[in-house]
Design an enzyme around this catalytic site. Structure first.
Site, PDB file in Angstrom:
ATOM      1  N   LYS A 118       0.831  -1.195   0.000  1.00 11.09           N
ATOM      2  CA  LYS A 118       0.000   0.000   0.000  1.00 11.09           C
ATOM      3  C   LYS A 118       0.878   1.262   0.000  1.00 11.09           C
ATOM      4  O   LYS A 118       1.916   1.329   0.678  1.00 11.09           O
ATOM      5  CB  LYS A 118      -0.910   0.019   1.228  1.00 11.09           C
ATOM      6  N   ASP A 165      -2.821  -6.599  -0.029  1.00  8.00           N
ATOM      7  CA  ASP A 165      -1.471  -6.865   0.499  1.00  8.00           C
ATOM      8  C   ASP A 165      -1.480  -7.857   1.646  1.00  8.00           C
ATOM      9  O   ASP A 165      -0.426  -8.133   2.228  1.00  8.00           O
ATOM     10  CB  ASP A 165      -0.822  -5.556   0.959  1.00  8.00           C
ATOM     11  N   ASP A 198      -4.920  -8.429  17.171  1.00  7.49           N
ATOM     12  CA  ASP A 198      -5.650  -7.771  16.103  1.00  7.49           C
ATOM     13  C   ASP A 198      -6.833  -8.625  15.651  1.00  7.49           C
ATOM     14  O   ASP A 198      -6.678  -9.789  15.295  1.00  7.49           O
ATOM     15  CB  ASP A 198      -4.689  -7.537  14.929  1.00  7.49           C
ATOM     16  N   ASN A 199      -8.021  -8.035  15.718  1.00  9.68           N
ATOM     17  CA  ASN A 199      -9.239  -8.679  15.199  1.00  9.68           C
ATOM     18  C   ASN A 199      -9.434 -10.127  15.673  1.00  9.68           C
ATOM     19  O   ASN A 199      -9.640 -11.030  14.853  1.00  9.68           O
ATOM     20  CB  ASN A 199      -9.235  -8.649  13.671  1.00  9.68           C
ATOM     21  N   GLU A 246      -8.444  -6.590  20.492  1.00  8.57           N
ATOM     22  CA  GLU A 246      -8.852  -5.474  19.655  1.00  8.57           C
ATOM     23  C   GLU A 246     -10.063  -5.953  18.860  1.00  8.57           C
ATOM     24  O   GLU A 246      -9.963  -6.341  17.706  1.00  8.57           O
ATOM     25  CB  GLU A 246      -7.716  -5.038  18.721  1.00  8.57           C
ATOM     26  N   LYS A 267      -0.127   4.670   9.262  1.00  7.20           N
ATOM     27  CA  LYS A 267      -0.164   3.249   8.901  1.00  7.20           C
ATOM     28  C   LYS A 267       0.534   2.999   7.562  1.00  7.20           C
ATOM     29  O   LYS A 267       0.917   1.865   7.270  1.00  7.20           O
ATOM     30  CB  LYS A 267      -1.606   2.753   8.825  1.00  7.20           C
ATOM     31  N   TYR A 268       0.678   4.051   6.762  1.00 11.77           N
ATOM     32  CA  TYR A 268       1.209   3.874   5.410  1.00 11.77           C
ATOM     33  C   TYR A 268       2.432   4.729   5.111  1.00 11.77           C
ATOM     34  O   TYR A 268       2.968   4.662   4.012  1.00 11.77           O
ATOM     35  CB  TYR A 268       0.113   4.198   4.384  1.00 11.77           C
TER      36      TYR A 268
END
Length: 652
Positions: free
Chosen positions: A252, A347, A383-384, A412, A523-524
């Site tokens: 990304k 990605d 995460d998730n 999270e 984040k990117y």
């Protein structure tokens, strides 16, 4: 068929327990557990009950007596003293001796013949004496012999006095006959965590953004230099997003662009390339020696490390070639990338927990946890987790705790309430919450009460993050600096554990229009900041954290007491220690745009203050002190002066 045996005493409605004992309650070391139960039996026997406690795996119970309240409700309490799994149960029984004492006391009137009752009593006494040993056995035998002698000599009152006197009562209390009783089975369980689970201030930062030169990738050495300033603000947990090698395929670009240009660093959540996967470091961050120095510096400063545990793989992750069966495949044989419509994550390949090699995949996920524990990580922000099978979490957390019971897991899981609760039940010590989106008085009151005063308080600890790299809520986008102050006070005082994502102290609030996402998201891309930029609230954050560390009342999680205040744009609440030695009242202006005025109603009786008594209200945020008297106080809060009071109540 007639049952061979049955519970001789009824034990029911035991509290606390979670889902009938299916899951453990949660506590931290040193915390108390108040237990209650309905205990009763047919007939008129006197009853006794004991609360029994032990670490799982030990054979010997620690016992403490329970006391009878109203309507057959019995009460007891204990404290847990070490990390790990504990279990507790209740044993209740007909107290034959006390029942006999009660009976003979009622019958002992002038002219009554109590020979039969005394013979029955001797049998009861002898049965308990057989359970004793040493000096106590000798003393009981001597008293029993004296009662028998008095009975034979016709000295009925003397026999009664010996059998019901203080000495015999004390000896019998130490050796009760529990044969006519029942022990609750199976025992109920407790997951005991470290105190930092319930009281901590988290700070999230991207190591690659800790440098001082724009567009230069930061390193762990840069992060080490940043740590003292973070600790000086009062944070004791550093939370790192993924620090592993980042994939090249479909990387990304800035602002989540589908096309990366040379120099784009990609998303840390797209894990894996030729340098390794989840058990490797992103080379641009530094070496393992740098990591060891980072860990050592954190320890010296009293900071714990939380690491993002992300079960995503980039198309370049070694798992893709080594274990292709661990992924989802399309009919044409290609591997499916992650999607959360309308969002697409080309990605990232999600793992397939339904793979035929489930055992291999699960063991590898466990291996990753244990690897980073050995590297100095004490907490995992997962995460998730709601997108993975719940039985996996129950298994893997149990396996980690089997060898490292001190490890903390944060879920999270911004998902449906039932799933959030279930993840907490199966082992997550903390969870993200809906606090980020609760802005109005009734919303905050209802939600915090649900977390800290209802059944959820037994197993769910909410970590109140004011912002995250994924979430820039509208209140911060449009409310400016006053909103950042207001939300920091709320997060830090409503919950014992809270967090901010770096940049919060600078009041960063530039969003993608119409979304809750940061523009130019970290984040990117690499973000280099001026940590002394004008308008920052570093000093206020520091004061809030210092106040928390100095006020035991704010180090508690449960039982927030909401106070009456006659303005819907103000929220008032109190926290206090059990002995009321520390009482803190917080009043927050929920409107970042306008001055608000209100009358606060102070619950004097709850604070142990008399109606005509003067007391001091010390605002720990501003340093101001007020002399209050009576059940009401005038409050005025405004964006250009102060957005909140954190008041310590002191008696003169």
């Amino acid at each position: 068929m007639v049952p061979k045996d049955y519970p001789r005493v009824i034990i029911e409605a035991v509290e606390p327990q979670v889902d009938g004992g299916r899951y453990p309650i949660k506590r931290v070391v040193g915390e108390g557990v108040a237990v209650s139960a309905d205990i009763y039996k047919e007939g008129h026997d006197k009853l006794a009950a004991v609360l029994k406690l032990r670490p799982v795996g030990e054979k010997v119970w620690q016992e403490s007596p329970m006391t009878l309240g109203d309507n057959d409700r019995w009460y007891g309490d204990f404290a847990v003293t070490s990390v790990g799994r504990w279990e507790y149960t209740i044993e209740a029984y007909a107290e034959r001796y006390l029942s006999w004492v009660d009976e003979i006391g009622k019958k002992n009137v002038p002219g009554a013949n109590l020979s039969s009752e005394l013979i029955e009593g001797l049998a009861i006494l002898r049965k308990s004496a057989a359970l004793a040993s040493g000096d106590e056995r000798s003393r009981m035998d001597a008293l029993i012999a004296a009662i028998a002698t008095a009975l034979d000599a016709g000295e009925q009152q003397g026999a009664v006095d010996l059998g019901t006197g203080v000495v015999m009562r004390g000896l019998m209390a130490s050796h009760p006959d529990r044969s006519e009783g029942y022990e609750l089975s199976p025992p109920l369980q407790i997951m005991v965590n470290r105190p930092i689970t319930r009281f901590a201030a988290w700070y999230e930062f991207f190591p690659r953004s800790q440098g001082t030169m724009p567009y230069r990738h930061g390193t762990l050495q840069d992060s080490i230099r940043r740590l003292p300033a973070i600790r000086a603000m009062g944070f004791d947990v550093i939370y790192l997003p993924p620090i592993h090698p980042i994939g090249h395929s479909f990387r990304k670009g800035k602002n989540n662009s589908l096309v990366a240009v040379p120099g784009d660093v990609g998303s840390p959540w797209a894990i894996g390339n030729e340098h390794g996967g989840h058990m490797a470091l992103e080379p641009q961050l530094g070496s393992w020696e740098d990591w060891d120095q980072f860990v050592a510096t954190c320890r010296e400063l009293g900071i714990e490390i939380a690491l993002d545990y992300v079960m995503n793989c980039s198309p370049d992750h070694p798992y893709v070639t080594e274990h292709p069966d661990w992924f989802f495949h399309r009919p044409d044989g290609t591997i499916k990338y992650a999607e959360n419509p309308p969002k697409k994550y080309q990605d990232v390949y999600p793992l397939n927990f339904g793979t035929s090699d489930r055992a291999g995949l699960w063991r590898e996920m466990l291996k990753i946890f244990l690897f980073w524990v050995d590297k100095g990580v004490t907490t995992f922000r997962v995460d998730n987790p709601h997108t993975k099978p719940v039985p996996f979490w129950e298994w893997v957390i149990g396996e980690v705790h089997r060898v490292n019971p001190e490890v903390i897991f944060l879920a999270e899981a911004f998902t449906k309430p039932k799933m959030m609760r279930l993840l907490a039940k199966v082992g997550f010590a903390q969870s993200y919450t809906y606090f980020t989106w609760r802005n109005h008085k009734h919303e905050l009151t209802e939600y915090v009460s649900e977390l800290t005063s209802g059944p959820m308080k037994e197993y769910f600890t909410g970590n109140f993050f004011a912002n995250t790299p994924d979430i820039l809520p509208p209140i911060l986008q449009f409310g400016g600096r006053p909103a950042f102050i207001m939300r920091a006070v709320l997060a830090a005082t409503l919950s014992g554990v809270y967090g901010i994502y770096s940049g919060y102290e600078l009041c960063e609030n530039e969003a993608i229009p119409g979304k809750e996402e940061y523009l130019d998201s970290e984040k990117y891309e690499v973000r280099v900041r001026d940590w002394n930029a004008p308008g920052n609230i570093v000093d206020i954050i520091t004061r809030i954290n210092r106040i928390r560390s100095e006020c035991p009342a704010l180090q508690t999680y449960n039982n927030v007491l909401f106070l009456a205040i006659d303005n819907p744009n103000m929220l008032a609440y109190a926290k206090m220690t059990e002995d009321r030695s520390d009482i803190v009242v917080c009043v927050v202006n929920l409107d970042p745009f306008h001055k608000q005025i209100a009358t606060l109603h102070v619950p004097l009786a709850s604070f142990g203050i008399d109606a005509d008594e003067q007391y001091q209200a010390h605002d720990l945020l501003s340093g101001e002190r007020y002399r209050w008297k009576g059940p009401t106080a005038y409050i005025e809060l405004a964006p250009d002066t102060k957005m909140a009071h954190i008041i310590k109540i002191r008696r003169w």
